[in-house]
Each structure stands twice: as C-alpha cells, then as structure tokens.
Design an enzyme around this catalytic site. Structure first.
Site, PDB file in Angstrom:
ATOM      1  CB  CYS A  82      -0.045   0.174  -0.383  1.00 10.37           C
ATOM      2  SG  CYS A  82       0.124  -0.173   1.362  1.00 10.37           S
ATOM      3  CG  HIS A  83      -0.433  -6.039   0.005  1.00 10.96           C
ATOM      4  ND1 HIS A  83      -1.504  -5.443   0.660  1.00 10.96           N
ATOM      5  CD2 HIS A  83      -0.926  -7.145  -0.608  1.00 10.96           C
ATOM      6  CE1 HIS A  83      -2.585  -6.166   0.444  1.00 10.96           C
ATOM      7  NE2 HIS A  83      -2.261  -7.204  -0.319  1.00 10.96           N
TER       8      HIS A  83
END
Length: 185
Positions: A150-151
């Site tokens: 998700c980064h």
C-alpha cells in the site's frame, strides 16, 4: 525475536516481532499463510494487535516456534536488504473482504517493486473508476502492509497520500524501492 506454538482444533495463529529498517514489525500467520503485518510493534501496539487478531480470528495467538513464519521473516529480511523485489508468500486474506480485498489483490498483483499507482487508477483497475476514496479506505484497512504494498499508492498530483505506518515510513519504503531519493541523513 519472540518465539512458541498454539493450535486450537484446526486453527492456529502464530506471531513474532522482527526488527526492520522501519522499526519492529509484528508478523502473524495461520496455516493458510501470512495474515497480518503491524508497524511499530512495541508494547501497547503489539498487545492491541494481538487482542484484535484474537477477536477477529477467534483463535488465541501464540508466539511462533513451528517455523510457520520462517519464510516471511526470510523474505522481509531480503526485501529490506534490497535483495527481494517480489514476495512469494502464501497470504491468508481472512482479515479483508469485499471491495477492500479486491483492491488489495489488484495492488499485490499489479503494482510491482519500484512503481507507484494513483488511488483513482487503482479504482479504475478494479472496475470502479469513481471509487478513489474507497481505495484510500482499502489501503487504510490493509492487514498486510509492505507485503501487499500500500506504500506504492499515491495521490494523482504526486503527493504521498496517507499511510498507516506514518508518512516517514512510506518515504523510507519508496526510497528503498528507488521511487524517492534516499534521505541525506
């Protein structure tokens, strides 16, 4: 690293805390695969995460000793050393469902190491072009950060957007992958 096994009938849930370049990570796995990664897993954060796992999965977490987490530990270590670009771990998606699971699976499969995607683009990829905010919610609910990256999701204007592990952690992960320059000091 903490280590023990606990099995209840057919279900088991093992955990450990490992050090990383972004601080201590709590890793938890079931017999189906890695089920949770938690940032900043010292003291109260670790205890809260274990309580939530117990409540959501209905199994008492036990410190790991069976080797269930050995591959996750190895792959995360290789990732932080810059030697691994794609995780090959079995994942247990029990803590995610519906739209969130669909978005997270697309993220894991479709956004490779060193690349980023916008919230809106990810919404489009899962057939919901107007759901950029819902994609943000899915990112915030990601039970497997780092492994389900998700980064790598950013704002369309180039902003970092939010991140459950904190923006400095997001910057560090993107720098590790060569997306952002590494900090000077």
């Amino acid at each position: 690293m903490n280590t023990r096994v606990n099995t209840y009938g057919q279900s088991s849930l093992e955990w450990t805390v490992v050090g990383s370049d972004i601080g201590p990570l709590l890793l938890a796995a079931t017999g189906h695969g890695l089920v949770s990664v938690v940032f900043h897993a010292d003291g109260p954060v670790r205890e809260r995460a274990l309580r939530q796992l117990r409540e959501r999965l209905g199994v008492e977490p036990a410190e790991s000793s069976s080797g269930l987490l050995a591959e996750a530990i190895r792959e995360l270590s290789a990732y932080f050393a810059g030697e691994l670009r794609e995780f090959g771990l079995p994942l247990d998606w029990s803590l995610s469902g519906g739209f969130n699971r669909q978005v997270l699976r697309e993220l894991a499969a479709g956004v490779p190491y060193g690349a980023v995607v916008g919230y809106g683009e990810l919404a489009r990829r899962v057939g919901q072009p107007g759901a950029a905010q819902a994609v943000g919610v899915a990112m915030g609910s990601n039970p497997l950060p780092v492994v389900v990256p998700c980064h790598r999701v950013v704002e369309s204007d180039g902003g970092l957007g939010g991140f459950g592990g904190g923006l400095e952690t997001k910057r560090q992960l993107l720098a590790l992958e060569g997306v952002l320059p590494a900090p000077l000091f």
